[in-house]
Design a protein around this motif. Structure first.
Motif, mmCIF file in Angstrom:
data_model
loop_
_atom_site.group_PDB
_atom_site.id
_atom_site.type_symbol
_atom_site.label_atom_id
_atom_site.label_comp_id
_atom_site.label_asym_id
_atom_site.label_seq_id
_atom_site.Cartn_x
_atom_site.Cartn_y
_atom_site.Cartn_z
ATOM 1 N N ASN A 195 0.833 -1.194 0.000
ATOM 2 C CA ASN A 195 0.000 0.000 0.000
ATOM 3 C C ASN A 195 0.874 1.252 0.000
ATOM 4 O OD1 ASN A 195 -2.277 1.641 0.172
ATOM 5 N ND2 ASN A 195 -2.634 1.216 2.322
ATOM 6 N N GLY A 196 1.914 1.234 0.812
ATOM 7 C CA GLY A 196 2.807 2.385 0.870
ATOM 8 C C GLY A 196 3.581 2.600 -0.413
ATOM 9 N N ILE A 197 4.167 1.517 -0.937
ATOM 10 C CA ILE A 197 5.022 1.627 -2.123
ATOM 11 C C ILE A 197 4.221 1.900 -3.388
ATOM 12 C CG2 ILE A 197 6.565 0.310 -3.641
ATOM 13 C CD1 ILE A 197 7.556 -1.109 -1.033
ATOM 14 N N LEU A 198 3.081 1.228 -3.519
ATOM 15 C CA LEU A 198 2.315 1.320 -4.759
ATOM 16 C C LEU A 198 1.297 2.454 -4.792
ATOM 17 C CD1 LEU A 198 1.690 -2.496 -5.322
ATOM 18 C CD2 LEU A 198 3.434 -1.037 -6.398
ATOM 19 N N VAL A 199 0.830 2.892 -3.608
ATOM 20 C CA VAL A 199 -0.218 3.918 -3.580
ATOM 21 C C VAL A 199 0.240 5.179 -2.861
ATOM 22 C CG1 VAL A 199 -2.584 4.463 -2.875
ATOM 23 C CG2 VAL A 199 -2.027 2.159 -3.666
ATOM 24 N N LEU A 200 0.633 5.054 -1.607
ATOM 25 C CA LEU A 200 0.851 6.243 -0.780
ATOM 26 C C LEU A 200 2.034 7.104 -1.207
ATOM 27 C CD1 LEU A 200 -0.119 4.728 2.661
ATOM 28 C CD2 LEU A 200 -1.386 6.412 1.319
ATOM 29 N N LEU A 256 -8.076 8.774 -3.013
ATOM 30 C CA LEU A 256 -7.375 7.483 -2.990
ATOM 31 C C LEU A 256 -6.322 7.460 -1.889
ATOM 32 C CD1 LEU A 256 -6.674 4.712 -4.265
ATOM 33 C CD2 LEU A 256 -5.123 5.962 -5.793
ATOM 34 N N GLU A 257 -5.568 8.544 -1.775
ATOM 35 C CA GLU A 257 -4.533 8.630 -0.739
ATOM 36 C C GLU A 257 -5.135 8.561 0.663
ATOM 37 O OE1 GLU A 257 -0.703 11.425 0.093
ATOM 38 O OE2 GLU A 257 -2.664 12.404 0.150
ATOM 39 N N LEU A 258 -6.236 9.237 0.881
ATOM 40 C CA LEU A 258 -6.878 9.202 2.201
ATOM 41 C C LEU A 258 -7.401 7.805 2.521
ATOM 42 C CD1 LEU A 258 -8.706 12.646 2.208
ATOM 43 C CD2 LEU A 258 -6.771 11.965 3.650
ATOM 44 N N ALA A 259 -7.978 7.130 1.539
ATOM 45 C CA ALA A 259 -8.465 5.765 1.763
ATOM 46 C C ALA A 259 -7.311 4.814 2.043
ATOM 47 C CB ALA A 259 -9.272 5.286 0.558
ATOM 48 N N ALA A 260 -6.242 4.909 1.252
ATOM 49 C CA ALA A 260 -5.078 4.041 1.465
ATOM 50 C C ALA A 260 -4.398 4.358 2.792
ATOM 51 C CB ALA A 260 -4.097 4.202 0.307
ATOM 52 N N GLY A 261 -4.346 5.634 3.146
ATOM 53 C CA GLY A 261 -3.779 6.023 4.436
ATOM 54 C C GLY A 261 -4.594 5.484 5.594
ATOM 55 N N ALA A 262 -5.918 5.554 5.480
ATOM 56 C CA ALA A 262 -6.784 5.003 6.526
ATOM 57 C C ALA A 262 -6.583 3.498 6.655
ATOM 58 C CB ALA A 262 -8.247 5.328 6.229
ATOM 59 N N ALA A 263 -6.392 2.828 5.528
ATOM 60 C CA ALA A 263 -6.140 1.377 5.565
ATOM 61 C C ALA A 263 -4.831 1.083 6.293
ATOM 62 C CB ALA A 263 -6.104 0.804 4.147
ATOM 63 N N ASN A 264 -3.778 1.844 5.990
ATOM 64 C CA ASN A 264 -2.507 1.601 6.669
ATOM 65 C C ASN A 264 -2.574 1.963 8.148
ATOM 66 O OD1 ASN A 264 -1.144 0.374 4.625
ATOM 67 N ND2 ASN A 264 0.511 1.858 4.523
ATOM 68 N N ILE A 265 -3.305 2.993 8.489
ATOM 69 C CA ILE A 265 -3.486 3.344 9.908
ATOM 70 C C ILE A 265 -4.166 2.174 10.628
ATOM 71 C CG2 ILE A 265 -4.780 4.833 11.493
ATOM 72 C CD1 ILE A 265 -4.240 7.130 9.417
#
Length: 155
Positions: A86-91, A117-126
């Motif tokens: 998620n971090g490498i491919l999106v964030l 997209l960044e907020l959703a991916a960030g929420a997933a990583n959180i």
């Protein structure tokens, strides 16, 4: 040493992502465009803290998990590739793209689509990092585990 590095690096990574996420949301909702520009162009500099913290947390966690068995260690190990991907491919690409767009004051539909997209991916990583922290605290006895049968804390 690893028993110190791992929780410190993990907490630093989680707090960094939370600060990026909150700064983004709060600036978009309540701040003028100049503040949004400042935050979006500053976030890539924060990656200089986040990426080493995630690497240290992942590497030290992998080393600490050697010889450990159990569902909590397995769950943490399963989450880490998702967090990294998620971090490498999106964030990271989204942060760099949004910093570039913000630097040009190009707040268009593409900017906001990538922002969402960044907020959703960030929420997933959180969420995933928070679950890993919770499981780590359980593994070390800082949080008591609940009995599956009775929903009560085990003694």
């Amino acid at each position: 040493m690893l028993k110190v590095v791992h929780p410190v690096a993990g907490a630093l990574a989680l707090l960094t992502i939370v600060s990026f996420w909150l700064a983004t949301v709060l600036s978009e909702l309540f701040a003028p465009g100049a503040v949004v520009i400042a935050i979006k162009t500053a976030i890539p500099w924060g990656l200089l803290v986040l990426i080493p913290a995630l690497a240290a947390a992942g590497g030290s966690g992998f080393a600490l998990a050697k010889g450990r068995s159990g569902s909590l260690a397995a769950a943490k190990a399963k989450r880490m590739p998702l967090i990294a991907a998620n971090g490498i491919l999106v964030l990271v690409p989204a942060a760099l793209f949004l910093a570039w767009k913000a630097g040009h004051a190009a707040f268009d539909g593409v900017f906001y689509a990538v922002q969402a997209l960044e907020l959703a991916a960030g929420a997933a990583n959180i969420t995933l990092l928070g679950l890993n922290m919770r499981d780590g605290l359980k593994m070390n006895g800082h949080i008591r585990r609940r009995s599956a049968r009775h929903g009560r804390a085990q003694e």
